[in-house]
Design a protein around this motif. Structure first.
Motif, PDB file in Angstrom:
ATOM      1  N   ALA A 177      43.200  45.818  62.914  1.00 49.47           N
ATOM      2  CA  ALA A 177      44.253  46.827  63.110  1.00 49.47           C
ATOM      3  C   ALA A 177      43.947  48.086  62.303  1.00 49.47           C
ATOM      4  O   ALA A 177      43.979  49.209  62.827  1.00 49.47           O
ATOM      5  CB  ALA A 177      45.609  46.247  62.716  1.00 49.47           C
ATOM      6  N   LEU A 178      43.621  47.896  61.026  1.00 49.50           N
ATOM      7  CA  LEU A 178      43.357  49.054  60.162  1.00 49.50           C
ATOM      8  C   LEU A 178      42.146  49.855  60.632  1.00 49.50           C
ATOM      9  O   LEU A 178      42.109  51.073  60.505  1.00 49.50           O
ATOM     10  CB  LEU A 178      43.121  48.598  58.717  1.00 49.50           C
ATOM     11  CG  LEU A 178      44.380  48.373  57.880  1.00 49.50           C
ATOM     12  CD1 LEU A 178      43.992  47.877  56.497  1.00 49.50           C
ATOM     13  CD2 LEU A 178      45.203  49.667  57.757  1.00 49.50           C
ATOM     14  N   SER A 179      41.134  49.168  61.178  1.00 48.44           N
ATOM     15  CA  SER A 179      39.913  49.873  61.586  1.00 48.44           C
ATOM     16  C   SER A 179      40.222  50.922  62.656  1.00 48.44           C
ATOM     17  O   SER A 179      39.594  51.983  62.685  1.00 48.44           O
ATOM     18  CB  SER A 179      38.845  48.890  62.073  1.00 48.44           C
ATOM     19  OG  SER A 179      39.201  48.324  63.331  1.00 48.44           O
ATOM     20  N   CYS A 180      41.201  50.643  63.521  1.00 47.56           N
ATOM     21  CA  CYS A 180      41.564  51.627  64.553  1.00 47.56           C
ATOM     22  C   CYS A 180      42.212  52.857  63.924  1.00 47.56           C
ATOM     23  O   CYS A 180      41.909  53.993  64.287  1.00 47.56           O
ATOM     24  CB  CYS A 180      42.508  51.003  65.578  1.00 47.56           C
ATOM     25  SG  CYS A 180      41.769  49.654  66.508  1.00 47.56           S
ATOM     26  N   ALA A 181      43.117  52.633  62.975  1.00 51.67           N
ATOM     27  CA  ALA A 181      43.762  53.757  62.291  1.00 51.67           C
ATOM     28  C   ALA A 181      42.744  54.521  61.446  1.00 51.67           C
ATOM     29  O   ALA A 181      42.802  55.750  61.331  1.00 51.67           O
ATOM     30  CB  ALA A 181      44.903  53.259  61.411  1.00 51.67           C
ATOM     31  N   ASP A 182      41.797  53.775  60.866  1.00 51.37           N
ATOM     32  CA  ASP A 182      40.794  54.401  60.001  1.00 51.37           C
ATOM     33  C   ASP A 182      39.853  55.288  60.808  1.00 51.37           C
ATOM     34  O   ASP A 182      39.444  56.356  60.344  1.00 51.37           O
ATOM     35  CB  ASP A 182      40.008  53.297  59.273  1.00 51.37           C
ATOM     36  CG  ASP A 182      39.204  53.845  58.111  1.00 51.37           C
ATOM     37  OD1 ASP A 182      39.721  54.729  57.396  1.00 51.37           O
ATOM     38  OD2 ASP A 182      38.058  53.393  57.920  1.00 51.37           O
ATOM     39  N   TYR A 183      39.519  54.848  62.024  1.00 54.00           N
ATOM     40  CA  TYR A 183      38.682  55.672  62.909  1.00 54.00           C
ATOM     41  C   TYR A 183      39.310  57.046  63.075  1.00 54.00           C
ATOM     42  O   TYR A 183      38.636  58.072  63.113  1.00 54.00           O
ATOM     43  CB  TYR A 183      38.551  54.999  64.274  1.00 54.00           C
ATOM     44  CG  TYR A 183      37.599  55.695  65.226  1.00 54.00           C
ATOM     45  CD1 TYR A 183      36.279  55.288  65.330  1.00 54.00           C
ATOM     46  CD2 TYR A 183      38.029  56.776  66.004  1.00 54.00           C
ATOM     47  CE1 TYR A 183      35.401  55.934  66.196  1.00 54.00           C
ATOM     48  CE2 TYR A 183      37.160  57.432  66.857  1.00 54.00           C
ATOM     49  CZ  TYR A 183      35.852  57.006  66.952  1.00 54.00           C
ATOM     50  OH  TYR A 183      34.973  57.654  67.801  1.00 54.00           O
ATOM     51  N   LEU A 184      40.633  57.054  63.178  1.00 55.78           N
ATOM     52  CA  LEU A 184      41.391  58.286  63.438  1.00 55.78           C
ATOM     53  C   LEU A 184      41.734  59.046  62.158  1.00 55.78           C
ATOM     54  O   LEU A 184      42.412  60.068  62.211  1.00 55.78           O
ATOM     55  CB  LEU A 184      42.694  57.931  64.181  1.00 55.78           C
ATOM     56  CG  LEU A 184      42.511  57.282  65.558  1.00 55.78           C
ATOM     57  CD1 LEU A 184      43.822  56.662  66.045  1.00 55.78           C
ATOM     58  CD2 LEU A 184      42.002  58.317  66.566  1.00 55.78           C
ATOM     59  N   GLY A 185      41.283  58.543  61.011  1.00 52.92           N
ATOM     60  CA  GLY A 185      41.580  59.209  59.740  1.00 52.92           C
ATOM     61  C   GLY A 185      43.043  59.115  59.356  1.00 52.92           C
ATOM     62  O   GLY A 185      43.568  59.973  58.640  1.00 52.92           O
ATOM     63  N   GLU A 186      43.734  58.056  59.815  1.00 50.25           N
ATOM     64  CA  GLU A 186      45.183  57.948  59.586  1.00 50.25           C
ATOM     65  C   GLU A 186      45.537  57.073  58.375  1.00 50.25           C
ATOM     66  O   GLU A 186      46.703  56.810  58.137  1.00 50.25           O
ATOM     67  CB  GLU A 186      45.881  57.392  60.841  1.00 50.25           C
ATOM     68  CG  GLU A 186      45.751  58.259  62.085  1.00 50.25           C
ATOM     69  CD  GLU A 186      46.814  59.369  62.165  1.00 50.25           C
ATOM     70  OE1 GLU A 186      47.621  59.484  61.226  1.00 50.25           O
ATOM     71  OE2 GLU A 186      46.808  60.109  63.166  1.00 50.25           O
ATOM     72  N   VAL A 187      44.522  56.596  57.652  1.00 49.53           N
ATOM     73  CA  VAL A 187      44.819  55.754  56.487  1.00 49.53           C
ATOM     74  C   VAL A 187      44.528  56.539  55.205  1.00 49.53           C
ATOM     75  O   VAL A 187      43.418  57.012  54.997  1.00 49.53           O
ATOM     76  CB  VAL A 187      43.962  54.459  56.491  1.00 49.53           C
ATOM     77  CG1 VAL A 187      44.442  53.509  55.402  1.00 49.53           C
ATOM     78  CG2 VAL A 187      43.997  53.780  57.851  1.00 49.53           C
ATOM     79  N   LYS A 188      45.552  56.666  54.359  1.00 57.12           N
ATOM     80  CA  LYS A 188      45.350  57.351  53.067  1.00 57.12           C
ATOM     81  C   LYS A 188      44.878  56.316  52.050  1.00 57.12           C
ATOM     82  O   LYS A 188      45.672  55.632  51.403  1.00 57.12           O
ATOM     83  CB  LYS A 188      46.657  57.994  52.597  1.00 57.12           C
ATOM     84  CG  LYS A 188      47.090  59.160  53.473  1.00 57.12           C
ATOM     85  CD  LYS A 188      48.310  59.851  52.857  1.00 57.12           C
ATOM     86  CE  LYS A 188      49.284  60.324  53.909  1.00 57.12           C
ATOM     87  NZ  LYS A 188      50.624  59.707  53.815  1.00 57.12           N
ATOM     88  N   TRP A 189      43.563  56.199  51.906  1.00 59.38           N
ATOM     89  CA  TRP A 189      43.001  55.136  51.069  1.00 59.38           C
ATOM     90  C   TRP A 189      43.187  55.373  49.589  1.00 59.38           C
ATOM     91  O   TRP A 189      43.037  54.465  48.779  1.00 59.38           O
ATOM     92  CB  TRP A 189      41.516  54.961  51.369  1.00 59.38           C
ATOM     93  CG  TRP A 189      41.251  54.342  52.708  1.00 59.38           C
ATOM     94  CD1 TRP A 189      40.636  54.931  53.778  1.00 59.38           C
ATOM     95  CD2 TRP A 189      41.588  53.013  53.120  1.00 59.38           C
ATOM     96  NE1 TRP A 189      40.586  54.059  54.837  1.00 59.38           N
ATOM     97  CE2 TRP A 189      41.161  52.876  54.456  1.00 59.38           C
ATOM     98  CE3 TRP A 189      42.221  51.938  52.507  1.00 59.38           C
ATOM     99  CZ2 TRP A 189      41.330  51.697  55.177  1.00 59.38           C
ATOM    100  CZ3 TRP A 189      42.392  50.763  53.224  1.00 59.38           C
ATOM    101  CH2 TRP A 189      41.951  50.654  54.543  1.00 59.38           C
ATOM    102  N   ASN A 190      43.481  56.621  49.226  1.00 59.57           N
ATOM    103  CA  ASN A 190      43.504  56.924  47.784  1.00 59.57           C
ATOM    104  C   ASN A 190      44.737  56.401  47.063  1.00 59.57           C
ATOM    105  O   ASN A 190      44.757  56.297  45.851  1.00 59.57           O
ATOM    106  CB  ASN A 190      43.380  58.430  47.573  1.00 59.57           C
ATOM    107  CG  ASN A 190      42.045  58.921  48.090  1.00 59.57           C
ATOM    108  OD1 ASN A 190      41.068  58.169  48.034  1.00 59.57           O
ATOM    109  ND2 ASN A 190      41.991  60.132  48.602  1.00 59.57           N
ATOM    110  N   ASN A 191      45.773  56.061  47.843  1.00 59.50           N
ATOM    111  CA  ASN A 191      47.036  55.686  47.195  1.00 59.50           C
ATOM    112  C   ASN A 191      47.003  54.321  46.524  1.00 59.50           C
ATOM    113  O   ASN A 191      47.674  54.107  45.526  1.00 59.50           O
ATOM    114  CB  ASN A 191      48.180  55.714  48.214  1.00 59.50           C
ATOM    115  CG  ASN A 191      48.460  57.136  48.682  1.00 59.50           C
ATOM    116  OD1 ASN A 191      47.865  58.072  48.151  1.00 59.50           O
ATOM    117  ND2 ASN A 191      49.323  57.296  49.648  1.00 59.50           N
TER     118      ASN A 191
END
Lengths: 230, 230
Positions: A177-191
């Motif tokens: 699930a996350l990989s799809c959002a990550d492809y789109l740059g929609e995951v703020k990993w820094n938090n």
């Protein structure tokens, strides 16, 4: 021989591709555009959804949950320690709860909106509903994603893997699930550091490699997507 | 000792009560109004959904699928022929597919609307969103229910029970969902004889009796609801 009917950016389909790879099960692929509801798919699954898997001349196994259980029931014992379903009923329940969360609740509240609006609608012809993303749906997804990430962060901060001390189906459901959002740059990993580290560990598995090489035509992935040390 | 957190008119909760009874498993009940998202529930299930089951001092088992599997894993062998999960992986997959259909797809497209608009909103205080049903939601549910009934009819016309030749979890999942719509008089039983006969067979089981005696305050059930020869 296994045949999988799937779409490269369907989160539930990605989950099944990951666990087929983890279980060392070779499979043939049929790409399906789920919004077309093709006859080939409806004959196998009256719900018109993917993924669907067929073994030899057997009946269709429909949906990520039933396919996951089938795979474990038919191959789990043979792969020993690499099995992704725990033995204890409590731990099995926790694994299933989190698979449901990642592929149903998270999908309805976040990932499904992102994939439909930003990927499927870019591929679909206008006549089938393709075109500009619905900004209200994207707003909903973006408002919800942080709540989900906080919860996943809370889980992996106190456990080695998502559902407990061992790698399980739950890790691959969430990574899919996350990989799809990550492809789109929609995951703020820094938090949240722990969830980022958890994702880096899952991402480095060989089963993830084919997914990280896939692209939507005309839409390159976010810079961190295939980066194992993002 | 098992404790079940549930609401009498939650379809997924009804499913678990039915299969607990079929498996001969005694349980204590805690009534939960899911729209209140009480702290007691959120501590057990961060998703805030019912049913949730706890065995002794064990962890919470959350959601109808995980509870069903847990029940079968911990008690299935002991009840022999009365087991509701088949042995063969293909048949297990078919059972799970139809449980998902009855409690997820059918719920999203039909039953969830009916229960929320016509039952929960009558019980909820105005301040929590209670009041008149949303007629658009009811229209959607009423437009969709016949398509689902036709599909279930097609299945039971060619099989003795919903998922095959033996009674399974799938029968109770669908009966649980349909019983809520039936209470409200929203099922047109005259259209399809086979599904009506199938429902009469499930309804006559002792496990159904407690459900058929339950009432929403101030809203008597449809005349056929508790009638075994409707």
């Amino acid at each position: 021989m296994l045949t999988l009917y799937h779409h490269p950016f369907s989160p539930s389909s990605r989950f099944i591709r990951l666990i087929l790879s983890e279980y060392g099960a070779a499979f043939e692929e049929r790409h399906i555009n789920p919004w077309e509801r093709p006859q080939e798919l409806l004959i196998l699954n009256a719900a018109g959804t993917i993924p669907v898997m067929v073994e030899n001349e057997g009946p269709a196994i429909c949906g990520p949950g039933p396919i996951m259980e089938y795979l474990d029931e038919t191959r789990g014992y043979a792969i020993g320690d690499r099995r992704l379903m725990p033995d204890h009923p409590d731990a099995r329940a926790e694994t299933r709860r989190l698979v449901d969360w990642a592929l149903a609740k998270f999908d309805v509240e976040v990932i499904g909106h992102l994939v439909r609006e930003r990927i499927y609608k870019q591929i679909m012809p206008k006549s089938a509903g393709g075109g500009e993303p619905d900004s209200a749906a994207l707003r909903v997804a973006r408002a919800n994603i942080d709540h989900h990430l906080k919860y996943f962060h809370y889980l992996v901060a106190s456990r080695r893997w998502l559902a407990g001390d061992r790698l399980s189906f739950a890790d691959f459901a969430l990574a899919a699930a996350l990989s799809c959002a990550d492809y789109l740059g929609e995951v703020k990993w820094n938090n949240e550091e722990d969830i980022k580290n958890w994702y880096a560990r899952v991402k480095s598995r060989p089963s993830m490699r084919p997914l990280l090489g896939e692209k939507v035509l005309g839409m390159p992935p976010a810079s961190t997507y295939a980066d194992l040390d993002f």
